[in-house]
Design a protein around this motif. Structure first.
Motif, mmCIF file in Angstrom:
data_model
loop_
_atom_site.group_PDB
_atom_site.id
_atom_site.type_symbol
_atom_site.label_atom_id
_atom_site.label_comp_id
_atom_site.label_asym_id
_atom_site.label_seq_id
_atom_site.Cartn_x
_atom_site.Cartn_y
_atom_site.Cartn_z
ATOM 1 N N ASP A 35 50.368 31.493 9.674
ATOM 2 C CA ASP A 35 49.769 32.474 8.781
ATOM 3 C C ASP A 35 50.165 32.197 7.331
ATOM 4 O O ASP A 35 49.325 32.215 6.423
ATOM 5 C CB ASP A 35 50.211 33.881 9.204
ATOM 6 N N ALA A 36 51.445 31.914 7.108
ATOM 7 C CA ALA A 36 51.925 31.633 5.750
ATOM 8 C C ALA A 36 51.309 30.340 5.209
ATOM 9 O O ALA A 36 50.928 30.276 4.030
ATOM 10 C CB ALA A 36 53.453 31.538 5.745
ATOM 11 N N ALA A 37 51.180 29.314 6.055
ATOM 12 C CA ALA A 37 50.606 28.041 5.610
ATOM 13 C C ALA A 37 49.131 28.194 5.263
ATOM 14 O O ALA A 37 48.653 27.658 4.254
ATOM 15 C CB ALA A 37 50.791 26.981 6.694
ATOM 16 N N ILE A 38 48.400 28.945 6.069
ATOM 17 C CA ILE A 38 46.974 29.171 5.808
ATOM 18 C C ILE A 38 46.795 29.964 4.514
ATOM 19 O O ILE A 38 45.944 29.647 3.680
ATOM 20 C CB ILE A 38 46.301 29.879 7.005
ATOM 21 N N LYS A 39 47.618 30.988 4.324
ATOM 22 C CA LYS A 39 47.540 31.811 3.111
ATOM 23 C C LYS A 39 47.842 30.968 1.871
ATOM 24 O O LYS A 39 47.150 31.067 0.852
ATOM 25 C CB LYS A 39 48.517 32.983 3.217
ATOM 26 N N ALA A 40 48.855 30.123 1.957
ATOM 27 C CA ALA A 40 49.208 29.276 0.820
ATOM 28 C C ALA A 40 48.068 28.316 0.488
ATOM 29 O O ALA A 40 47.742 28.112 -0.690
ATOM 30 C CB ALA A 40 50.494 28.504 1.109
#
Length: 68
Positions: A35-40
């Motif tokens: 989730d954090a990687a996609i958001k970034a």
């Protein structure tokens, strides 16, 4: 065989039959990391679009200013 990790993002792949009390925590952490990687990546892409639009607007204003 112990837990292993994925090649690209180092997500934990719980060992079959050996992570009886911990697999949920491990998989939840994987989802949090994804989730954090996609958001970034999305934030970076959005910033690129905003920068491209600003550059285009600046170029248009310059062309008008020089009478092109």
């Amino acid at each position: 065989m112990p837990d292993t990790q994925t090649t690209n993002y180092n997500f934990t792949k719980p060992e079959n039959g050996a992570s009886e009390d911990t697999w949920g925590t491990k998989l939840n952490q994987n989802w949090d990391d994804a989730d954090a990687a996609i958001k970034a990546a999305k934030d970076q892409a959005d910033a690129g679009v905003s920068n491209a639009a600003a550059n285009l607007l600046s170029a248009k204003r310059f062309a008008i200013w020089i009478g092109a």
